[in-house]
Design a protein around this motif. Structure first.
Motif, PDB file in Angstrom:
ATOM      1  N   VAL A  84       0.855  -1.182   0.000  1.00 23.41           N
ATOM      2  CA  VAL A  84       0.000   0.000   0.000  1.00 23.41           C
ATOM      3  C   VAL A  84       0.893   1.234   0.000  1.00 23.41           C
ATOM      4  N   GLY A  85       0.587   2.178  -0.869  1.00 27.55           N
ATOM      5  CA  GLY A  85       1.355   3.415  -0.959  1.00 27.55           C
ATOM      6  C   GLY A  85       1.001   4.396   0.140  1.00 27.55           C
ATOM      7  N   MET A  86       1.686   5.530   0.140  1.00 24.72           N
ATOM      8  CA  MET A  86       1.497   6.546   1.165  1.00 24.72           C
ATOM      9  C   MET A  86       0.085   7.108   1.164  1.00 24.72           C
ATOM     10  N   ASP A  87      -0.522   7.188   0.002  1.00 21.73           N
ATOM     11  CA  ASP A  87      -1.868   7.752  -0.112  1.00 21.73           C
ATOM     12  C   ASP A  87      -2.974   6.728   0.118  1.00 21.73           C
ATOM     13  N   GLY A  88      -2.612   5.488   0.447  1.00 21.99           N
ATOM     14  CA  GLY A  88      -3.604   4.451   0.712  1.00 21.99           C
ATOM     15  C   GLY A  88      -3.953   3.607  -0.496  1.00 21.99           C
ATOM     16  N   GLN A  89      -3.358   3.921  -1.635  1.00 21.32           N
ATOM     17  CA  GLN A  89      -3.624   3.163  -2.856  1.00 21.32           C
ATOM     18  C   GLN A  89      -2.890   1.823  -2.802  1.00 21.32           C
ATOM     19  N   ILE A  90      -3.588   0.748  -3.159  1.00 18.80           N
ATOM     20  CA  ILE A  90      -2.962  -0.575  -3.191  1.00 18.80           C
ATOM     21  C   ILE A  90      -2.168  -0.681  -4.480  1.00 18.80           C
ATOM     22  N   LEU A  91      -0.838  -0.822  -4.345  1.00 20.48           N
ATOM     23  CA  LEU A  91       0.043  -0.878  -5.501  1.00 20.48           C
ATOM     24  C   LEU A  91       0.096  -2.276  -6.103  1.00 20.48           C
ATOM     25  N   ARG A  92       0.022  -3.278  -5.237  1.00 18.17           N
ATOM     26  CA  ARG A  92       0.063  -4.666  -5.707  1.00 18.17           C
ATOM     27  C   ARG A  92      -0.549  -5.552  -4.644  1.00 18.17           C
ATOM     28  N   ARG A  93      -1.241  -6.596  -5.073  1.00 15.56           N
ATOM     29  CA  ARG A  93      -1.852  -7.553  -4.153  1.00 15.56           C
ATOM     30  C   ARG A  93      -1.728  -8.935  -4.766  1.00 15.56           C
ATOM     31  N   GLY A  94      -1.517  -9.948  -3.914  1.00 17.29           N
ATOM     32  CA  GLY A  94      -1.424 -11.291  -4.446  1.00 17.29           C
ATOM     33  C   GLY A  94      -1.190 -12.344  -3.379  1.00 17.29           C
ATOM     34  N   GLN A  95      -1.059 -13.590  -3.842  1.00  9.62           N
ATOM     35  CA  GLN A  95      -0.847 -14.735  -2.955  1.00  9.62           C
ATOM     36  C   GLN A  95       0.620 -14.952  -2.626  1.00  9.62           C
ATOM     37  N   ASP A  96       1.512 -14.562  -3.538  1.00  8.30           N
ATOM     38  CA  ASP A  96       2.942 -14.809  -3.375  1.00  8.30           C
ATOM     39  C   ASP A  96       3.642 -13.515  -2.958  1.00  8.30           C
ATOM     40  N   LEU A  97       4.314 -13.559  -1.808  1.00  9.64           N
ATOM     41  CA  LEU A  97       4.974 -12.358  -1.287  1.00  9.64           C
ATOM     42  C   LEU A  97       6.062 -11.858  -2.238  1.00  9.64           C
ATOM     43  N   ALA A  98       6.824 -12.758  -2.844  1.00  6.67           N
ATOM     44  CA  ALA A  98       7.894 -12.347  -3.759  1.00  6.67           C
ATOM     45  C   ALA A  98       7.328 -11.562  -4.946  1.00  6.67           C
ATOM     46  N   GLN A  99       6.205 -12.014  -5.488  1.00  4.61           N
ATOM     47  CA  GLN A  99       5.583 -11.306  -6.609  1.00  4.61           C
ATOM     48  C   GLN A  99       5.067  -9.936  -6.185  1.00  4.61           C
ATOM     49  N   VAL A 100       4.528  -9.865  -4.995  1.00  2.00           N
ATOM     50  CA  VAL A 100       3.977  -8.598  -4.504  1.00  2.00           C
ATOM     51  C   VAL A 100       5.098  -7.590  -4.252  1.00  2.00           C
ATOM     52  N   LEU A 101       6.230  -8.052  -3.739  1.00  3.81           N
ATOM     53  CA  LEU A 101       7.337  -7.152  -3.437  1.00  3.81           C
ATOM     54  C   LEU A 101       8.050  -6.636  -4.683  1.00  3.81           C
ATOM     55  N   ARG A 102       7.803  -7.248  -5.816  1.00  2.00           N
ATOM     56  CA  ARG A 102       8.454  -6.788  -7.052  1.00  2.00           C
ATOM     57  C   ARG A 102       8.104  -5.351  -7.403  1.00  2.00           C
ATOM     58  N   VAL A 103       6.944  -4.891  -6.976  1.00  5.95           N
ATOM     59  CA  VAL A 103       6.570  -3.504  -7.241  1.00  5.95           C
ATOM     60  C   VAL A 103       7.552  -2.552  -6.542  1.00  5.95           C
ATOM     61  N   LEU A 104       8.093  -2.950  -5.409  1.00  3.83           N
ATOM     62  CA  LEU A 104       9.074  -2.123  -4.702  1.00  3.83           C
ATOM     63  C   LEU A 104      10.481  -2.358  -5.234  1.00  3.83           C
ATOM     64  N   GLU A 105      10.765  -3.550  -5.731  1.00  4.41           N
ATOM     65  CA  GLU A 105      12.095  -3.831  -6.276  1.00  4.41           C
ATOM     66  C   GLU A 105      12.350  -3.064  -7.555  1.00  4.41           C
ATOM     67  N   ARG A 106      11.302  -2.691  -8.252  1.00  3.55           N
ATOM     68  CA  ARG A 106      11.476  -1.867  -9.454  1.00  3.55           C
ATOM     69  C   ARG A 106      12.114  -0.527  -9.125  1.00  3.55           C
ATOM     70  N   LYS A 107      11.976  -0.097  -7.882  1.00  2.75           N
ATOM     71  CA  LYS A 107      12.592   1.153  -7.450  1.00  2.75           C
ATOM     72  C   LYS A 107      14.108   1.028  -7.426  1.00  2.75           C
ATOM     73  N   LEU A 108      14.632  -0.215  -7.379  1.00  2.00           N
ATOM     74  CA  LEU A 108      16.068  -0.432  -7.355  1.00  2.00           C
ATOM     75  C   LEU A 108      16.691  -0.218  -8.726  1.00  2.00           C
ATOM     76  N   ILE A 109      15.917  -0.386  -9.787  1.00  2.00           N
ATOM     77  CA  ILE A 109      16.431  -0.274 -11.146  1.00  2.00           C
ATOM     78  C   ILE A 109      16.450   1.193 -11.532  1.00  2.00           C
ATOM     79  N   ARG A 110      17.655   1.685 -11.825  1.00  3.74           N
ATOM     80  CA  ARG A 110      17.812   3.086 -12.214  1.00  3.74           C
ATOM     81  C   ARG A 110      18.613   3.157 -13.505  1.00  3.74           C
ATOM     82  N   PRO A 111      18.324   4.136 -14.349  1.00  5.56           N
ATOM     83  CA  PRO A 111      19.107   4.274 -15.573  1.00  5.56           C
ATOM     84  C   PRO A 111      20.528   4.747 -15.274  1.00  5.56           C
ATOM     85  N   VAL A 112      21.466   4.234 -16.044  1.00  2.00           N
ATOM     86  CA  VAL A 112      22.870   4.633 -15.890  1.00  2.00           C
ATOM     87  C   VAL A 112      23.137   5.831 -16.768  1.00  2.00           C
ATOM     88  N   GLU A 113      23.707   6.865 -16.184  1.00  5.34           N
ATOM     89  CA  GLU A 113      23.982   8.093 -16.943  1.00  5.34           C
ATOM     90  C   GLU A 113      25.429   8.144 -17.356  1.00  5.34           C
TER      91      GLU A 113
END
Length: 113
Positions: A84-113
């Protein structure tokens, strides 16, 4: 003195919902990576009757950036894990915790400059 018969449903209802060792390990692994990047600084864990919540903060005095929730009653419906995001919006929901956490792991991927 009155004697009450034992409630057959009392043993099936937990006093509180909590994360198990594997769930907490997976959440803390992601948390550690984000702390190393300087994105997150603090966390809080709440174990309530219906839900367990892992709250993630950028700073201690702020509102939670994200909440990772475990609701066992939703196991057969939408899934028992949710991010759940700061504003209360559900970003991802599911049965598998690893799949649900992927929405936050995308924050780790950054473009290389």
């Amino acid at each position: 003195m009155t004697v009450q018969p034992p409630n057959p449903f009392a043993s099936h209802l937990p006093d509180q919902v909590s994360f198990d060792r594997h769930e907490l390990g997976r959440i803390l692994a992601l948390y550690g990576r984000m702390v190393a990047l300087g994105e997150w600084r603090d966390y809080g864990i709440s174990h309530l009757r219906d839900v367990a919540v892992f709250s993630i903060f950028r700073r201690t005095a702020e509102n939670a950036l994200y909440r990772i929730e475990k609701r066992p009653r939703l196991r057969g419906r939408q899934g028992m894990y949710a991010v759940v995001g700061m504003d209360g919006q559900i970003l991802r929901r599911g049965q598998d915790l690893a799949q649900v956490l992927r929405v936050l792991e995308r924050k780790l991927i950054r473009p290389v400059e």
